[in-house]
Design an enzyme around this catalytic site. Structure first.
Site, PDB file in Angstrom:
ATOM      1  N   GLU A 159      -8.042   3.161  -5.846  1.00 37.04           N
ATOM      2  CA  GLU A 159      -8.762   2.497  -4.748  1.00 37.04           C
ATOM      3  C   GLU A 159     -10.245   2.310  -5.068  1.00 37.04           C
ATOM      4  OE1 GLU A 159      -8.892   0.426  -2.791  1.00 37.04           O
ATOM      5  OE2 GLU A 159      -8.492   0.996  -0.720  1.00 37.04           O
ATOM      6  N   ASN A 194      -5.691   8.595   6.037  1.00 38.04           N
ATOM      7  CA  ASN A 194      -5.525   7.455   6.959  1.00 38.04           C
ATOM      8  C   ASN A 194      -5.474   7.967   8.394  1.00 38.04           C
ATOM      9  OD1 ASN A 194      -3.258   5.813   4.669  1.00 38.04           O
ATOM     10  ND2 ASN A 194      -5.407   5.326   5.033  1.00 38.04           N
ATOM     11  N   ARG A 231      -1.214   9.580  -3.358  1.00 35.52           N
ATOM     12  CA  ARG A 231      -0.510   8.873  -2.280  1.00 35.52           C
ATOM     13  C   ARG A 231       0.334   7.684  -2.789  1.00 35.52           C
ATOM     14  NH1 ARG A 231      -6.044   8.266  -2.058  1.00 35.52           N
ATOM     15  NH2 ARG A 231      -7.048   6.285  -1.475  1.00 35.52           N
ATOM     16  N   HIS A 273      -3.563   0.290  -3.215  1.00 27.94           N
ATOM     17  CA  HIS A 273      -4.451   0.586  -2.077  1.00 27.94           C
ATOM     18  C   HIS A 273      -5.002  -0.707  -1.480  1.00 27.94           C
ATOM     19  CE1 HIS A 273      -4.545   4.753  -3.610  1.00 27.94           C
ATOM     20  NE2 HIS A 273      -4.449   4.140  -4.787  1.00 27.94           N
ATOM     21  N   ARG A 284       0.863  -1.178   0.000  1.00 27.86           N
ATOM     22  CA  ARG A 284       0.000   0.000   0.000  1.00 27.86           C
ATOM     23  C   ARG A 284       0.900   1.229   0.000  1.00 27.86           C
ATOM     24  NH1 ARG A 284      -4.148  -0.820   4.853  1.00 27.86           N
ATOM     25  NH2 ARG A 284      -4.901   1.218   4.176  1.00 27.86           N
ATOM     26  N   HIS A 285       0.318   2.353  -0.334  1.00 28.66           N
ATOM     27  CA  HIS A 285       1.019   3.639  -0.231  1.00 28.66           C
ATOM     28  C   HIS A 285       1.404   3.877   1.236  1.00 28.66           C
ATOM     29  CE1 HIS A 285      -2.724   4.886   1.628  1.00 28.66           C
ATOM     30  NE2 HIS A 285      -3.320   4.204   0.649  1.00 28.66           N
TER      31      HIS A 285
HETATM   32  O1  F6P Z   1      -9.029   3.145   4.664  1.00 29.54           O
HETATM   33  C1  F6P Z   1      -8.174   3.034   3.583  1.00 29.54           C
HETATM   34  C2  F6P Z   1      -8.879   2.435   2.386  1.00 29.54           C
HETATM   35  O2  F6P Z   1      -7.933   2.282   1.353  1.00 29.54           O
HETATM   36  C3  F6P Z   1     -10.086   3.235   1.872  1.00 29.54           C
HETATM   37  O3  F6P Z   1      -9.772   4.261   0.969  1.00 29.54           O
HETATM   38  C4  F6P Z   1     -10.946   2.164   1.300  1.00 29.54           C
HETATM   39  O4  F6P Z   1     -12.274   2.554   1.112  1.00 29.54           O
HETATM   40  C5  F6P Z   1     -10.762   1.086   2.304  1.00 29.54           C
HETATM   41  O5  F6P Z   1      -9.408   1.142   2.720  1.00 29.54           O
HETATM   42  C6  F6P Z   1     -11.065  -0.310   1.798  1.00 29.54           C
HETATM   43  O6  F6P Z   1     -11.113  -1.212   2.896  1.00 29.54           O
HETATM   44  P1  F6P Z   1     -12.535  -1.769   3.396  1.00 29.54           P
HETATM   45  O7  F6P Z   1     -13.106  -2.457   2.202  1.00 29.54           O
HETATM   46  O8  F6P Z   1     -12.162  -2.740   4.489  1.00 29.54           O
HETATM   47  O9  F6P Z   1     -13.409  -0.667   3.831  1.00 29.54           O
END
Ligand code: F6P
Length: 409
Positions: A296, A231, A276, A362, A224-225
Site C-alpha cells: 500500500e 480498517n 492482510r 490495497h 482489495r484484501h
Molecule cells: O484506508 C485503507 C487504505 O488502504 C490506507 O492504508 C491507505 O493509506 C488509504 O487506503 C489510501 O486511500 P486514500 O488515498 O484515499 O487515503
C-alpha cells in the site's frame, strides 16, 4: 511531464497494412505513456476521413491508382499531421500518428515535416504473418467500424479484404533502406521485435513495453484484501491482520474465483507483502506470489493514524493532500504519483501474462492499476472507486475493456 530526465517531443509514426493491430498498439501506448505522466495523444487519420463525411467508402477509394481519392486521402493525412505538430508545439509530449504510412515516400514526408519542427520520430511497424490473427482482427474490430455499420458481415469482410489488397499493392515495409531512421518492427504482436536506432529514454521504455505486448484476450481481477483490523479502526497503512469479516471475505473469494475460470485454467495470483493481502489469498487453491511493489501507499509519518488524527495534529499536511492528492507526498512516505512509478514493473508483467491474473492488493495501489487498465487520466487515480469486498473483473479488448463488479459478502 513524468518525473524524469527529458521533456520529449516525440512522434510515434505507425506503419502497416489495415487490420494489423496498429490502433490496438496505439491505444496501448497512449494508455501506458499517459499513465506514466507523459502528455500523450493519438491522431487517427481514418477518423479525419470519417469526420469529413467520407464514411462507408468502397474499397476502390483506397486504390493507389485512383488519383482523386489519393489526393483527398493525402490531404487528410497531412491535415492530421499538422494537427499533431501543432499539439506538440504546445503542451504535447508524445504524439502517435495512427495511419498506414505504408509507402516510403509518405514516411519520408512525415519525417522531414517532423524534423523541421524539432520533433524526433520513431516508426512503429506492425506486421502479421499469422493469417488467423488478421482474420480475427477483421471480424472482431473492423466490422464494428462506422465504415461497415449496417452492412452484411460477409460483404463487409469481402470489401475489407479488397481494401487491404489495394494497400498491399503499394506497401513498402521498413527495410535496410530505412536503417538511418529509428524504428521498432513488431511481428505478430509479441512474437518478434526488431529495434533499430532507438536511443532516447522514453524510446527505450517504449521498446521494453512493446516487447511485453501480445494480442491474447484474458481477464484480470482486482480486489482489495478483506477488511483488516486497521480498517475497522479507521487507521491507514500498517500491517494488521484481517478482521473476522475480512476472513469471511477470503473464503468467499476462494469460492468465487473458480466460478469465473474456464475448465483447466490456472490463474496467476499476486499479493503484496503485507499480511492482510497474503491472508486474503491464503484460502485460494492457487499459489500466490507476493510483490513488494504491490504494498500500500507509504503514509510515512502518518502511518497508523486515522484521517481525523492527521487533520487535528497536522492540519497543513491534511490540507496539502486535499489540494493535490495525486502529487502530495506524505512526509517520509509516498504520493500517488510515486506509487504509479513503482508499479511500472507490475504493469509490464501484467501485459506479458497470457493467463488470467488475480491481484489482491490495497486501495491506492489498485486505484493506480485500475486507471491504467481502463485508460483513465492520471488525475482520476486518487479518487477511483475500489471498495472493500468487491472483485473488479476487467477484460481488456482491442479498443477498451469490459468491466464487471462482484460484491462478495
Ligand atoms: O484506508 C485503507 C487504505 O488502504 C490506507 O492504508 C491507505 O493509506 C488509504 O487506503 C489510501 O486511500 P486514500 O488515498 O484515499 O487515503
Amino acid at each position: 511531464m513524468a518525473a524524469e530526465l527529458e521533456s520529449p517531443k516525440l512522434a510515434l509514426v505507425m506503419v502497416g497494412l489495415p487490420a494489423r493491430g496498429k490502433t490496438y498498439i496505439t491505444t496501448k501506448i497512449v494508455r501506458y505513456l499517459s499513465w506514466l505522466g507523459y502528455r500523450t495523444r493519438s491522431f487517427n487519420v481514418g477518423s479525419y476521413r470519417r469526420a469529413r463525411g467520407l464514411v462507408k467508402m468502397p474499397a476502390e477509394f483506397f486504390d493507389p491508382r485512383a488519383r482523386e481519392a489519393v489526393r483527398v486521402r493525402t490531404e487528410l493525412a497531412l491535415e492530421a499531421l499538422e494537427d499533431l505538430l501543432e499539439w506538440l508545439r504546445g503542451e504535447g509530449e508524445v504524439a502517435l500518428y495512427d495511419a498506414t504510412n505504408h509507402e516510403r515516400a509518405r514516411r519520408e514526408q512525415v519525417l522531414s515535416r517532423c524534423q523541421a519542427e524539432g520533433v524526433r520520430v520513431i516508426f512503429v511497424e506492425s506486421l502479421c504473418e499469422d493469417a488467423g490473427v488478421i482474420e480475427a482482427n477483421v471480424r472482431d474490430t473492423k466490422l464494428h467500424s462506422p465504415d461497415y455499420a449496417g452492412m452484411d458481415p460477409d460483404e463487409a469482410v469481402r470489401d475489407f479484404r479488397a481494401r487491404i489488397a489495394y494497400y498491399e499493392s503499394s506497401y513498402e515495409p521498413l527495410s535496410e533502406l530505412d536503417e538511418a531512421h529509428s524504428f521498432v518492427k513488431l511481428v505478430d504482436v509479441g512474437r518478434k521485435v526488431v529495434v533499430n536506432r532507438v536511443e532516447s529514454y522514453v524510446g527505450a521504455r517504449l521498446v521494453y513495453f512493446l516487447m511485453n505486448l501480445h494480442a491474447a484476450r484474458r481477464r484480470i481481477w482486482l480486489t482489495r484484501h478483506g477488511e483488516s483490523q486497521f480498517n475497522v479502526l479507521g487507521r491507514i497503512g500498517g500491517d494488521a491482520w484481517l478482521s473476522a469479516r475480512g476472513s469471511e471475505y477470503a473464503k468467499a473469494l476462494a469460492r468465487f474465483l473458480p466460478s469465473r475460470l474456464e475448465p483447466g485454467e490456472v490463474p496467476v495470483v499476486w499479493t503484496s507483502t503485507l499480511r492482510r493481502t497474503i491472508a486474503t489469498a491464503s484460502a485460494l487453491s492457487f499459489r500466490a506470489h507476493a510483490w513488494r511493489a504491490l504494498d500500500e501507499i507509504d503514509a510515512g509519518i502518518c502511518d497508523g493514524m486515522t484521517y481525523g488524527e492527521i487533520e487535528e495534529q497536522m492540519p497543513d499536511e491534511f490540507a496539502a493532500r486535499r489540494a493535490n492528492k495525486l502529487r502530495y507526498r506524505y512526509p517520509r512516505g509516498e504520493s500517488y504519483a510515486d506509487v504509479i512509478q513503482r508499479l511500472e514493473p507490475v504493469i509490464l508483467e501484467l501485459e506479458r501474462q497470457t493467463r488470467p491474473v488475480l491481484v489482491v492488493a490495497h486501495q491506492a495501489v489498485l486505484r493506480a492499476l485500475y486507471v491504467y487498465l481502463t485508460g483513465r487520466p492520471q488525475e482520476e487515480c486518487p479518487y477511483a472507486s475500489v471498495p472493500l469486498h468487491t472483485v473488479i473483473e476487467l477484460r481488456p479488448n482491442a479498443y477498451g475493456y469490459e468491466e464487471h463488479r462482484f460484491e462478495l459478502e
